[in-house]
Design an enzyme around this catalytic site. Structure first.
Site, PDB file in Angstrom:
ATOM      1  N   ASN A   1     -43.351  65.891  22.677  1.00 32.97           N
ATOM      2  CA  ASN A   1     -44.412  65.127  22.007  1.00 32.97           C
ATOM      3  C   ASN A   1     -44.563  65.521  20.538  1.00 32.97           C
ATOM      4  O   ASN A   1     -45.548  65.171  19.904  1.00 32.97           O
ATOM      5  CB  ASN A   1     -45.745  65.284  22.738  1.00 32.97           C
ATOM      6  CG  ASN A   1     -45.828  64.373  23.938  1.00 32.97           C
ATOM      7  OD1 ASN A   1     -45.096  63.397  24.048  1.00 32.97           O
ATOM      8  ND2 ASN A   1     -46.721  64.687  24.859  1.00 32.97           N
TER       9      ASN A   1
ATOM     10  N   LYS B 190     -46.401  69.401  23.925  1.00 29.21           N
ATOM     11  CA  LYS B 190     -45.118  69.933  24.398  1.00 29.21           C
ATOM     12  C   LYS B 190     -44.064  69.522  23.374  1.00 29.21           C
ATOM     13  O   LYS B 190     -44.306  68.618  22.558  1.00 29.21           O
ATOM     14  CB  LYS B 190     -44.785  69.391  25.790  1.00 29.21           C
ATOM     15  CG  LYS B 190     -44.746  67.871  25.866  1.00 29.21           C
ATOM     16  CD  LYS B 190     -44.582  67.406  27.288  1.00 29.21           C
ATOM     17  CE  LYS B 190     -44.666  65.874  27.370  1.00 29.21           C
ATOM     18  NZ  LYS B 190     -44.582  65.424  28.755  1.00 29.21           N
ATOM     19  N   PRO B 191     -42.918  70.157  23.386  1.00 30.07           N
ATOM     20  CA  PRO B 191     -41.899  69.844  22.379  1.00 30.07           C
ATOM     21  C   PRO B 191     -41.486  68.368  22.351  1.00 30.07           C
ATOM     22  O   PRO B 191     -41.209  67.832  21.273  1.00 30.07           O
ATOM     23  CB  PRO B 191     -40.727  70.747  22.763  1.00 30.07           C
ATOM     24  CG  PRO B 191     -41.369  71.901  23.460  1.00 30.07           C
ATOM     25  CD  PRO B 191     -42.531  71.302  24.210  1.00 30.07           C
TER      26      PRO B 191
ATOM     27  N   ASP C  86     -47.822  60.633  21.336  1.00 31.81           N
ATOM     28  CA  ASP C  86     -48.412  60.409  22.659  1.00 31.81           C
ATOM     29  C   ASP C  86     -49.836  60.934  22.801  1.00 31.81           C
ATOM     30  O   ASP C  86     -50.085  61.941  23.461  1.00 31.81           O
ATOM     31  CB  ASP C  86     -47.520  60.987  23.755  1.00 31.81           C
ATOM     32  CG  ASP C  86     -47.933  60.500  25.141  1.00 31.81           C
ATOM     33  OD1 ASP C  86     -48.833  59.644  25.228  1.00 31.81           O
ATOM     34  OD2 ASP C  86     -47.361  60.985  26.130  1.00 31.81           O
TER      35      ASP C  86
ATOM     36  N   ASP D 155     -51.637  67.213  26.105  1.00 28.09           N
ATOM     37  CA  ASP D 155     -50.242  67.184  26.563  1.00 28.09           C
ATOM     38  C   ASP D 155     -49.299  67.598  25.428  1.00 28.09           C
ATOM     39  O   ASP D 155     -48.284  66.949  25.180  1.00 28.09           O
ATOM     40  CB  ASP D 155     -49.863  65.804  27.105  1.00 28.09           C
ATOM     41  CG  ASP D 155     -48.606  65.836  27.974  1.00 28.09           C
ATOM     42  OD1 ASP D 155     -48.272  66.921  28.519  1.00 28.09           O
ATOM     43  OD2 ASP D 155     -47.962  64.778  28.117  1.00 28.09           O
TER      44      ASP D 155
ATOM     45  N   GLU E  26     -46.386  54.087  13.120  1.00 30.13           N
ATOM     46  CA  GLU E  26     -45.284  54.375  12.223  1.00 30.13           C
ATOM     47  C   GLU E  26     -43.997  54.578  13.012  1.00 30.13           C
ATOM     48  O   GLU E  26     -43.983  55.248  14.040  1.00 30.13           O
ATOM     49  CB  GLU E  26     -45.624  55.654  11.448  1.00 30.13           C
ATOM     50  CG  GLU E  26     -44.593  56.092  10.482  1.00 30.13           C
ATOM     51  CD  GLU E  26     -44.987  57.378   9.761  1.00 30.13           C
ATOM     52  OE1 GLU E  26     -44.291  57.727   8.813  1.00 30.13           O
ATOM     53  OE2 GLU E  26     -45.983  58.011  10.154  1.00 30.13           O
ATOM     54  N   TYR E  27     -42.907  53.990  12.520  1.00 28.97           N
ATOM     55  CA  TYR E  27     -41.603  54.263  13.098  1.00 28.97           C
ATOM     56  C   TYR E  27     -41.055  55.508  12.412  1.00 28.97           C
ATOM     57  O   TYR E  27     -41.013  55.582  11.183  1.00 28.97           O
ATOM     58  CB  TYR E  27     -40.640  53.088  12.905  1.00 28.97           C
ATOM     59  CG  TYR E  27     -39.252  53.439  13.389  1.00 28.97           C
ATOM     60  CD1 TYR E  27     -38.977  53.484  14.748  1.00 28.97           C
ATOM     61  CD2 TYR E  27     -38.249  53.768  12.495  1.00 28.97           C
ATOM     62  CE1 TYR E  27     -37.720  53.834  15.208  1.00 28.97           C
ATOM     63  CE2 TYR E  27     -36.985  54.120  12.945  1.00 28.97           C
ATOM     64  CZ  TYR E  27     -36.726  54.152  14.295  1.00 28.97           C
ATOM     65  OH  TYR E  27     -35.494  54.513  14.736  1.00 28.97           O
TER      66      TYR E  27
END
Length: 168
Positions: free
Chosen positions: A68, A65-66, A89, A63, A18-19
């Site tokens: 991601n 984190k903000p 990610d 992973d 998805e964009y």
């Protein structure tokens, strides 16, 4: 949606995703400063629900984190606690196996002894052995991301990556 074609061995793979028109939470905090408590709580709650969905399927992100976590802009290009957050990610994600039951899936992309993830948001157990972590490691990282949203800074801002890992 974005569609990519790639050749893996002799197989053609099609990947779509998805964009999302929006900003990752690192960029949002850099642009606006620390977020209001209600907005930060809404975004972290949504991320936690997304992680629960992955964890229910025995997936560990590894992973969180903000950067991601992306928040979709509303129709006017604005951001509020009502905007939708998505997890990005999954490249370091792994599927947990029940080795006691004899399940052995080839899900590791890293060698034993390799530290993967982002030191500013990494749990202590992931720093020790990233291939043995479970959903609790993602929750620790999400807590560090929550701290970042509320303060505009990582939990341990000073030091080398190794020193940061040891401070967690």
């Amino acid at each position: 949606y974005e569609i990519r074609l790639s050749l893996v061995g002799s197989e053609m793979c099609i990947r779509d995703r998805e964009y999302i028109q929006g900003r990752d939470l690192t960029q949002l905090v850099k642009d606006r400063g620390p977020l209001p408590v209600d907005m930060a709580c809404s975004f972290i709650r949504q991320a936690a629900l997304g992680l629960q969905h992955a964890h229910d399927r025995k997936m560990v992100h590894r992973d969180i984190k903000p950067s991601n976590l992306i928040v979709a802009a509303d129709a006017r290009g604005q951001y509020s606690s009502r905007n939708v957050v998505k997890i990005l990610d999954m490249g370091l994600a792994r599927v947990q196996t029940d080795e006691a039951a004899g399940e052995h899936l080839s899900t590791e992309l890293t060698r034993t002894g390799t530290v993967i993830g982002t030191p500013d948001f990494m749990s202590p157990e992931q720093a020790k052995n990233s291939s043995a972590v479970d959903h609790r490691s993602d929750m620790y990282s999400l807590g560090c991301a929550f701290y970042y949203l509320l303060t505009g800074d990582v939990p341990f801002p000073v030091g080398t990556p190794l020193e940061k890992l040891l401070q967690h």
